[in-house]
Enzyme design. Structure first.
Site, PDB file in Angstrom:
ATOM      1  N   ARG A 109      25.850  19.051  -1.879  1.00 58.23           N
ATOM      2  CA  ARG A 109      26.530  20.328  -1.680  1.00 58.23           C
ATOM      3  C   ARG A 109      27.674  20.216  -0.677  1.00 58.23           C
ATOM      4  NH1 ARG A 109      22.932  24.161  -3.892  1.00 58.23           N
ATOM      5  NH2 ARG A 109      20.884  23.239  -4.145  1.00 58.23           N
ATOM      6  N   HIS A 167      28.876   8.832  -5.805  1.00 61.02           N
ATOM      7  CA  HIS A 167      29.229  10.099  -6.457  1.00 61.02           C
ATOM      8  C   HIS A 167      29.611  11.101  -5.383  1.00 61.02           C
ATOM      9  CE1 HIS A 167      29.190  13.609  -8.994  1.00 61.02           C
ATOM     10  NE2 HIS A 167      28.671  12.980 -10.027  1.00 61.02           N
ATOM     11  N   TYR A 220      29.166  17.441  -5.741  1.00 60.91           N
ATOM     12  CA  TYR A 220      29.667  18.132  -6.934  1.00 60.91           C
ATOM     13  C   TYR A 220      30.256  19.496  -6.618  1.00 60.91           C
ATOM     14  CZ  TYR A 220      24.715  19.460  -6.778  1.00 60.91           C
ATOM     15  OH  TYR A 220      23.474  19.850  -6.366  1.00 60.91           O
ATOM     16  N   HIS A 242      33.932  14.827  -9.939  1.00 58.14           N
ATOM     17  CA  HIS A 242      34.190  15.820 -10.980  1.00 58.14           C
ATOM     18  C   HIS A 242      35.603  16.333 -10.749  1.00 58.14           C
ATOM     19  CE1 HIS A 242      29.585  16.812 -11.378  1.00 58.14           C
ATOM     20  NE2 HIS A 242      29.879  15.540 -11.631  1.00 58.14           N
ATOM     21  N   GLU A 248      35.150  11.837 -13.851  1.00 61.05           N
ATOM     22  CA  GLU A 248      34.023  11.968 -14.767  1.00 61.05           C
ATOM     23  C   GLU A 248      34.390  12.896 -15.923  1.00 61.05           C
ATOM     24  OE1 GLU A 248      30.247  12.762 -12.926  1.00 61.05           O
ATOM     25  OE2 GLU A 248      29.229  13.008 -14.844  1.00 61.05           O
ATOM     26  N   ASP A 269      30.166  10.472 -19.232  1.00 58.79           N
ATOM     27  CA  ASP A 269      28.811  11.008 -19.153  1.00 58.79           C
ATOM     28  C   ASP A 269      28.401  11.448 -20.559  1.00 58.79           C
ATOM     29  OD1 ASP A 269      26.723  13.093 -18.916  1.00 58.79           O
ATOM     30  OD2 ASP A 269      26.985  12.825 -16.760  1.00 58.79           O
ATOM     31  N   HIS A 326      27.602  15.145 -20.988  1.00 61.98           N
ATOM     32  CA  HIS A 326      28.813  15.971 -20.846  1.00 61.98           C
ATOM     33  C   HIS A 326      29.715  15.886 -22.079  1.00 61.98           C
ATOM     34  CE1 HIS A 326      28.554  15.660 -16.139  1.00 61.98           C
ATOM     35  NE2 HIS A 326      27.472  16.184 -16.689  1.00 61.98           N
ATOM     36  N   HIS A 378      27.482   7.300 -17.589  1.00 61.72           N
ATOM     37  CA  HIS A 378      26.299   8.058 -17.172  1.00 61.72           C
ATOM     38  C   HIS A 378      25.457   8.294 -18.415  1.00 61.72           C
ATOM     39  CE1 HIS A 378      28.149  10.078 -13.340  1.00 61.72           C
ATOM     40  NE2 HIS A 378      27.694   8.856 -13.099  1.00 61.72           N
ATOM     41  N   ASP A 405      26.070  21.393 -19.914  1.00 62.45           N
ATOM     42  CA  ASP A 405      25.772  20.441 -18.845  1.00 62.45           C
ATOM     43  C   ASP A 405      24.370  20.595 -18.263  1.00 62.45           C
ATOM     44  OD1 ASP A 405      25.727  18.590 -16.826  1.00 62.45           O
ATOM     45  OD2 ASP A 405      27.446  19.383 -15.729  1.00 62.45           O
ATOM     46  N   HIS A 427      21.132  18.080 -18.172  1.00 64.16           N
ATOM     47  CA  HIS A 427      20.653  16.747 -18.554  1.00 64.16           C
ATOM     48  C   HIS A 427      19.206  16.794 -19.023  1.00 64.16           C
ATOM     49  CE1 HIS A 427      23.726  14.879 -15.513  1.00 64.16           C
ATOM     50  NE2 HIS A 427      24.264  15.801 -16.281  1.00 64.16           N
ATOM     51  N   GLU A 457      21.037   9.596 -15.050  1.00 60.23           N
ATOM     52  CA  GLU A 457      21.003  10.790 -14.183  1.00 60.23           C
ATOM     53  C   GLU A 457      20.095  11.819 -14.842  1.00 60.23           C
ATOM     54  OE1 GLU A 457      25.222  11.738 -14.590  1.00 60.23           O
ATOM     55  OE2 GLU A 457      25.427  11.355 -12.456  1.00 60.23           O
TER      56      GLU A 457
END
Ligand code: FE
Ligand code: FE
Ligand code: ZN
Length: 282
Positions: A37, A67, A70, A107, A142, A176, A179, A211, A224, A226, A256
Site C-alpha cells: 500500500r 514489484h 500497487y 502497474h 505490467e 500477467d 490480466h 506472471h 483482475d 487471480h 501470484e
C-alpha cells in the site's frame, strides 16, 4: 532452464526469501519493495544482501522481480500523488541497484478520467525522471486487465509509453496471464495470435517476465481477480502451453496465485511436471 517461482513476503529480508524460494522448489521469485500500500521501505541491510547474493549464486537463484506498491499512480490527477509515485520509484530503483541486473515491475497507472493520452504522457514523464543511463535494473510495465481507467490493458498503450521514454533501453514488459485474458487477449484459445500481436505492437525483445495466474472471471471481464493455476477460466492446459511455448519458455515465470507457501510449492511442482523435457532443455 525452467525459471519458475512465486511471490514471497519480503518481511524477513533477502536471505530469508532465498531460503524460502529454495524450500518451495523455486529458482526465481518476486517480492514487494515495501508495504504494497506504499510507505517506508526497510533500511538497506548490506550484510543480508551479501549473504543472499552468495546463497543465490550457489543455489542457482536469479531473475529477482521487485514489484512496486500497487497503490502508486504515476498518472494520478493530483500532483502530490504523481510526486509520491516518482519518489517511490526512484528510491526503489536505487535500492535495486544493490542487487544488480534484476527487474522492477510496476502497474502503469489509472488516468482517472484525464484520458489515455494524457495518462500515457504523465507515466512517461515519471519514467523519464526516474531512469538513469547507468542503472542495471530493467523496469517492467505490467500488462493490466483494463479495469476502470487503468492503462496497460492494451498493448498499444504500453507501446505509447515506451515510445515517449528517452532511456527506453531500460524498459521491458511483464505479461500477467490473468490480466491479459481479462483485458480481452485470448491466450486460452489463440496464444500464438496474442503473442504475434504483442510482437507486432510492443516488440518481441520487450517481453522479460511472465506472471502466471489463472483468472476467477471470464474472458474480457476487465476484473483482475487471480485464481489458482487450473482452477479458473484459463485452465491447466493453457498454462502447459504457456510454459512450453518456444517464444516464452526461456522467460522467468512468477506465480501470484491466492496461495500460502505450501500451495505455491504444489503449483511449482505441478508446473515442473508439465514442463516438456525436449532434448537440451529441461
Ligand atoms: Fe502486479
Ligand atoms: Fe501481476
Ligand atoms: Zn492482478
Amino acid at each position: 532452464m525452467f525459471r519458475i517461482g512465486c511471490h514471497l513476503s519480503s518481511s524477513g529480508g533477502y536471505l530469508a526469501m532465498g531460503r524460502t524460494a529454495e524450500k518451495l522448489g523455486a529458482n526465481v521469485f518476486q517480492f514487494f519493495t515495501r508495504n504494497p500500500r506504499g510507505g517506508a521501505a526497510r533500511a538497506i541491510d548490506e550484510n543480508d544482501i551479501a549473504s543472499f547474493l552468495s546463497f543465490a549464486s550457489e543455489r542457482g537463484i536469479d531473475r529477482l522481480l521487485a514489484h512496486a506498491p500497487y497503490t502508486l499512480n504515476a498518472c494520478a490527477e493530483k500532483a502530490h500523488l504523481r510526486e509520491f509515485a516518482r519518489e517511490t520509484m526512484a528510491d526503489d530503483i536505487r535500492r535495486m541497484e544493490y542487487l544488480p541486473g534484476n527487474m522492477y515491475n510496476f502497474h502503469p497507472g489509472s488516468h482517472v478520467g484525464q484520458g489515455a493520452e494524457l495518462g500515457v504522457s504523465l507515466i512517461a514523464d515519471t519514467l523519464n525522471s526516474v531512469l538513469s543511463p547507468d542503472q542495471t535494473t530493467v523496469v517492467l510495465l505490467e500488462t493490466m486487465a483494463g479495469k476502470g481507467s487503468e492503462l496497460g490493458g492494451k498493448f498499444e498503450e504500453l507501446r505509447a509509453i515506451i515510445d515517449a521514454v528517452e532511456l527506453d533501453g531500460k524498459l521491458g514488459v511483464c505479461l500477467d496471464t490473468c490480466h491479459v485474458y481479462d483485458a480481452g487477449y485470448d491466450i486460452r484459445g489463440d496464444l500464438d495470435g496474442v503473442l504475434e500481436e504483442f510482437d507486432a505492437v510492443v516488440g518481441p525483445e520487450r517481453l522479460r517476465a511472465i506472471h502466471l495466474n489463472d483468472s476467477k472471471n471470464p474472458f474480457g471481464s476487465h476484473k483482475d481477480r487471480h485464481e489458482k493455476i487450473g482452477a479458473g477460466s484459463l485452465g491447466l492446459e493453457t498454462f502447459e502451453r504457456i510454459i512450453n511455448h518456444p517464444r516464452l519458455r526461456d522467460l522467468p515465470f512468477y506465480l501470484e496465485t491466492p496461495n500460502e507457501p505450501d500451495g505455491y510449492a504444489e503449483e511449482i511442482a505441478l508446473l515442473r511436471s508439465l514442463r516438456s523435457s525436449a532434448l537440451l532443455n529441461n
